[in-house]
Design an enzyme around this catalytic site. Sequence first.
Site, short mmCIF file in Angstrom:
data_model
loop_
_atom_site.label_atom_id
_atom_site.label_comp_id
_atom_site.label_asym_id
_atom_site.label_seq_id
_atom_site.Cartn_x
_atom_site.Cartn_y
_atom_site.Cartn_z
N GLY A 13 0.80 -1.21 0.00
CA GLY A 13 0.00 0.00 0.00
C GLY A 13 0.84 1.27 0.00
O GLY A 13 1.84 1.39 -0.72
N GLY A 64 -18.22 5.65 13.00
CA GLY A 64 -17.80 4.26 13.16
C GLY A 64 -16.31 4.07 13.33
O GLY A 64 -15.82 2.94 13.25
N TYR A 76 -8.59 9.72 0.88
CA TYR A 76 -8.89 8.36 0.43
C TYR A 76 -7.97 8.00 -0.73
O TYR A 76 -8.01 8.62 -1.79
CB TYR A 76 -10.36 8.23 0.06
CG TYR A 76 -11.24 8.17 1.29
CD1 TYR A 76 -11.57 6.94 1.86
CD2 TYR A 76 -11.67 9.33 1.92
CE1 TYR A 76 -12.34 6.88 3.02
CE2 TYR A 76 -12.44 9.27 3.08
CZ TYR A 76 -12.76 8.05 3.62
OH TYR A 76 -13.51 7.98 4.77
N ARG A 125 4.11 -12.07 1.59
CA ARG A 125 4.03 -10.76 0.93
C ARG A 125 5.33 -9.98 1.13
O ARG A 125 5.81 -9.33 0.20
CB ARG A 125 2.85 -9.97 1.50
CG ARG A 125 2.70 -8.56 0.92
CD ARG A 125 2.29 -8.61 -0.54
NE ARG A 125 2.16 -7.28 -1.11
CZ ARG A 125 3.15 -6.54 -1.60
NH1 ARG A 125 4.39 -7.03 -1.58
NH2 ARG A 125 2.94 -5.34 -2.11
N ASN A 162 4.18 4.64 9.38
CA ASN A 162 3.07 4.39 8.48
C ASN A 162 2.16 3.26 8.93
O ASN A 162 1.00 3.20 8.53
CB ASN A 162 3.62 4.11 7.07
CG ASN A 162 2.58 3.56 6.13
OD1 ASN A 162 1.71 4.28 5.67
ND2 ASN A 162 2.65 2.25 5.86
N ALA A 163 2.67 2.35 9.74
CA ALA A 163 1.89 1.17 10.12
C ALA A 163 0.58 1.55 10.78
O ALA A 163 0.55 2.42 11.66
CB ALA A 163 2.71 0.28 11.06
N TYR A 215 -9.93 4.74 15.46
CA TYR A 215 -9.02 5.16 14.39
C TYR A 215 -8.87 6.67 14.34
O TYR A 215 -7.76 7.20 14.24
CB TYR A 215 -9.55 4.63 13.05
CG TYR A 215 -8.64 4.87 11.87
CD1 TYR A 215 -7.59 4.01 11.60
CD2 TYR A 215 -8.86 5.93 11.00
CE1 TYR A 215 -6.76 4.21 10.50
CE2 TYR A 215 -8.05 6.15 9.91
CZ TYR A 215 -7.00 5.28 9.65
OH TYR A 215 -6.20 5.51 8.57
#
Length: 240
Positions: free
Chosen positions: A13, A143, A179, A39, A82-83, A147
């Site tokens: 990503g 929701g 996004y 991966r 970034n994780a 985060y």
Amino acid sequence: MARVAIVTGGTRGIGEAISLALKEKGVTVAANYAGNDARAKEFSDRTGIKVFKWDVSSFEACAAGVAAVEADLGPVDIVVNNAGITRDGTLLKMSYADWKEVIDTNLGGCFNMAKATFAGMKDRKFGRFVNIGSINGQAGQYGQVNYAAAKSGIHGFTKALAQEGARFGITVNAIAPGYIDTDMVAAVPAEVLAKIVAKIPVGRLGQAHEIARGVTFLCSEDGAFITGSTLSINGGQHMY
């Protein structure tokens, strides 16, 4: 000698794009990952970037992971936090475990990595931290109390640590992506994704390499006078 960077969550990503962009700039990159060995091996074989496995939510694992990178590649000059993970749900449905896991990984990982690397940067009078926040840490998102709280915390963490590092040649900045066209966004139902894109003024999702370009600039000598800032890369979806 090339600078050494650790990119957490650096094998897929946005993290993969950041790892590759830094390598293209001549940086020696260590890509951290948490669990997908196949991966990570595929990424390393394809890119030539070394991979190191540890859980950023663990203080001890971060200390050991950084030590392993430094033993192999040399002192760490750049950290890209970034994780990140998601465990979405409304507050009434969210378990404490889902809350804690997201906070410990997304926000706690920034603290753990900084504790493992800041002192060395201070001694060498050079350092770069780039913390990957989120548009949802700026604007909130239904929701995602866990985060959004973690990502908002990253923005505050960035401003505070920047003040501690400035006199030692250490810059600390954040990037808040909107996004981006990654596997995580691809998992969003098509009808929901269409509504999201309709709210982005430029009319499309972002690309991972567009985030990576921001990271490489902030890590470069050209970014030396920028610290404590959050760079929003979101196509105009949220402006403030």
